[in-house]
Design a protein around this motif. Sequence first.
Motif, mmCIF file in Angstrom:
data_model
loop_
_atom_site.group_PDB
_atom_site.id
_atom_site.type_symbol
_atom_site.label_atom_id
_atom_site.label_comp_id
_atom_site.label_asym_id
_atom_site.label_seq_id
_atom_site.Cartn_x
_atom_site.Cartn_y
_atom_site.Cartn_z
ATOM 1 N N THR A 24 6.283 -2.036 -15.844
ATOM 2 C CA THR A 24 5.124 -2.846 -15.490
ATOM 3 C C THR A 24 3.879 -1.987 -15.355
ATOM 4 N N THR A 25 2.739 -2.527 -15.801
ATOM 5 C CA THR A 25 1.454 -1.862 -15.639
ATOM 6 C C THR A 25 0.463 -2.816 -14.985
ATOM 7 N N TRP A 26 -0.159 -2.361 -13.895
ATOM 8 C CA TRP A 26 -1.226 -3.090 -13.218
ATOM 9 C C TRP A 26 -2.541 -2.390 -13.531
ATOM 10 N N THR A 27 -3.556 -3.134 -13.990
ATOM 11 C CA THR A 27 -4.863 -2.548 -14.290
ATOM 12 C C THR A 27 -5.958 -3.439 -13.727
ATOM 13 N N VAL A 28 -6.855 -2.874 -12.934
ATOM 14 C CA VAL A 28 -7.921 -3.668 -12.340
ATOM 15 C C VAL A 28 -8.897 -4.124 -13.415
ATOM 16 N N THR A 29 -9.337 -5.375 -13.332
ATOM 17 C CA THR A 29 -10.269 -5.927 -14.319
ATOM 18 C C THR A 29 -11.573 -6.421 -13.710
ATOM 19 N N ALA A 30 -11.580 -6.731 -12.405
ATOM 20 C CA ALA A 30 -12.790 -7.233 -11.760
ATOM 21 C C ALA A 30 -12.622 -7.195 -10.258
ATOM 22 N N THR A 31 -13.734 -7.186 -9.537
ATOM 23 C CA THR A 31 -13.717 -7.242 -8.084
ATOM 24 C C THR A 31 -14.838 -8.153 -7.615
ATOM 25 N N GLY A 32 -14.752 -8.604 -6.361
ATOM 26 C CA GLY A 32 -15.801 -9.465 -5.847
ATOM 27 C C GLY A 32 -15.600 -9.766 -4.379
ATOM 28 N N THR A 33 -16.405 -10.682 -3.863
ATOM 29 C CA THR A 33 -16.333 -11.083 -2.460
ATOM 30 C C THR A 33 -16.363 -12.605 -2.367
ATOM 31 N N GLY A 34 -16.191 -13.125 -1.155
ATOM 32 C CA GLY A 34 -16.250 -14.566 -0.936
ATOM 33 C C GLY A 34 -14.920 -15.272 -1.060
ATOM 34 N N ALA A 35 -13.808 -14.540 -1.000
ATOM 35 C CA ALA A 35 -12.487 -15.169 -1.139
ATOM 36 C C ALA A 35 -12.192 -16.054 0.068
ATOM 37 N N LYS A 36 -11.540 -17.189 -0.173
ATOM 38 C CA LYS A 36 -11.145 -18.144 0.848
ATOM 39 C C LYS A 36 -9.622 -18.333 0.820
ATOM 40 N N PRO A 37 -9.022 -18.736 1.946
ATOM 41 C CA PRO A 37 -7.567 -18.957 1.963
ATOM 42 C C PRO A 37 -7.161 -20.068 1.008
ATOM 43 N N SER A 38 -6.021 -19.884 0.352
ATOM 44 C CA SER A 38 -5.464 -20.894 -0.553
ATOM 45 C C SER A 38 -4.243 -21.587 0.026
ATOM 46 N N LEU A 39 -3.550 -20.948 0.956
ATOM 47 C CA LEU A 39 -2.350 -21.546 1.539
ATOM 48 C C LEU A 39 -2.730 -22.769 2.365
ATOM 49 N N ALA A 43 -0.006 -11.317 -17.414
ATOM 50 C CA ALA A 43 -0.386 -12.215 -16.322
ATOM 51 C C ALA A 43 -1.611 -11.639 -15.629
ATOM 52 N N ARG A 44 -2.314 -12.502 -14.913
ATOM 53 C CA ARG A 44 -3.464 -12.075 -14.115
ATOM 54 C C ARG A 44 -3.233 -12.451 -12.663
ATOM 55 N N VAL A 45 -3.453 -11.485 -11.798
ATOM 56 C CA VAL A 45 -3.192 -11.663 -10.377
ATOM 57 C C VAL A 45 -4.448 -11.295 -9.589
ATOM 58 N N ARG A 46 -4.891 -12.194 -8.732
ATOM 59 C CA ARG A 46 -6.023 -11.912 -7.844
ATOM 60 C C ARG A 46 -5.497 -11.626 -6.450
ATOM 61 N N ILE A 47 -5.791 -10.439 -5.920
ATOM 62 C CA ILE A 47 -5.401 -10.048 -4.569
ATOM 63 C C ILE A 47 -6.619 -10.206 -3.671
ATOM 64 N N SER A 48 -6.484 -11.022 -2.620
ATOM 65 C CA SER A 48 -7.628 -11.356 -1.770
ATOM 66 C C SER A 48 -7.272 -11.193 -0.303
ATOM 67 N N LEU A 49 -8.212 -10.658 0.472
ATOM 68 C CA LEU A 49 -8.063 -10.615 1.925
ATOM 69 C C LEU A 49 -8.798 -11.823 2.499
ATOM 70 N N VAL A 50 -8.047 -12.784 3.046
ATOM 71 C CA VAL A 50 -8.636 -14.069 3.411
ATOM 72 C C VAL A 50 -8.534 -14.395 4.895
ATOM 73 N N GLY A 51 -7.910 -13.555 5.704
ATOM 74 C CA GLY A 51 -7.801 -13.881 7.118
ATOM 75 C C GLY A 51 -7.493 -12.670 7.968
ATOM 76 N N GLU A 52 -7.960 -12.706 9.198
ATOM 77 C CA GLU A 52 -7.613 -11.671 10.164
ATOM 78 C C GLU A 52 -7.693 -12.277 11.565
ATOM 79 N N THR A 53 -6.876 -11.784 12.455
ATOM 80 C CA THR A 53 -6.901 -12.233 13.843
ATOM 81 C C THR A 53 -6.494 -11.087 14.746
#
Length: 260
Positions: free
Chosen positions: A232-247, A106-116
């Motif tokens: 289970t094995t988690w391995t980073v494959t890519a990184t980036g910026t510009g993430a937006k909220p999906s919820l 599986a592929r999982v994208r972890i994103s920081l999309v909000g702060e208050t």
Amino acid sequence: MARLSTILGVSLLLSGACTESRRGERDAGAELGLTALPQTPIAPPDAASVSEEDAGTLASDASVVVDPSRLQEARALIPAPLLYGDWRPVMGTWVDYEVISHEHLARVRISLVGETKRQDGTTLYQLELNNETVPPSLVVLWLRGGARPFVERLAVSMPPHAPLSIPVDLHIDQPELRGLLTKEQDMEVRHGLFAGKVRMRAYAREGKTPVVVMSTERVPLLGVKSVRDPETTWTVTATGTGAKPSLDMVPIAIPRVPGQ
């Protein structure tokens, strides 16, 4: 569904499972309306706008301890890169992981999309995990910042079902969930993404289950290049910026329960 349950413990979430630890602060989801947080800071609603607080809370200075019988259950609520990572929040940052579990990929994208900013001066972050499943699924965590960031609440969205939110109340570096550090050394990785010097840490969980973590500051947000345990094995494959909220829906919130 089966793959997601294996990787992120969603089956525990959907059954309403929770940890033994409980905190006395108003839950993050209720305070923020359980909607996706915007990328610009906002003030949380005042007490008059909050209709109800969770039941069964402890004093705000209560320590967080997970009962040994609930370790696996609690560990499923914090994704491995977050549990073993070095939290460095930068808004809009995302990190992609390839996750292999029981021969499933599986592929999982972890994103920081909000702060208050809260009235007490602390910062509440919204971290999203987008999973490339069919249909797509989303896990959202609300983290309180500080010296030891704290996961207050988690939501799961699996269309066409309504999102479900549960209290978590765990530090991201919860020691009994990480396990006992047994080895630590610098290593040189010559090939692949983020080749170069990395920090290797080995942990032993209950039953002497080994966990090996490769970390480097070159991986943003969490600093984790890979996490490997027997399942289970988690391995980073890519990184980036510009993430937006999906919820985009208000989750159904399961409150804290007295005595749990």
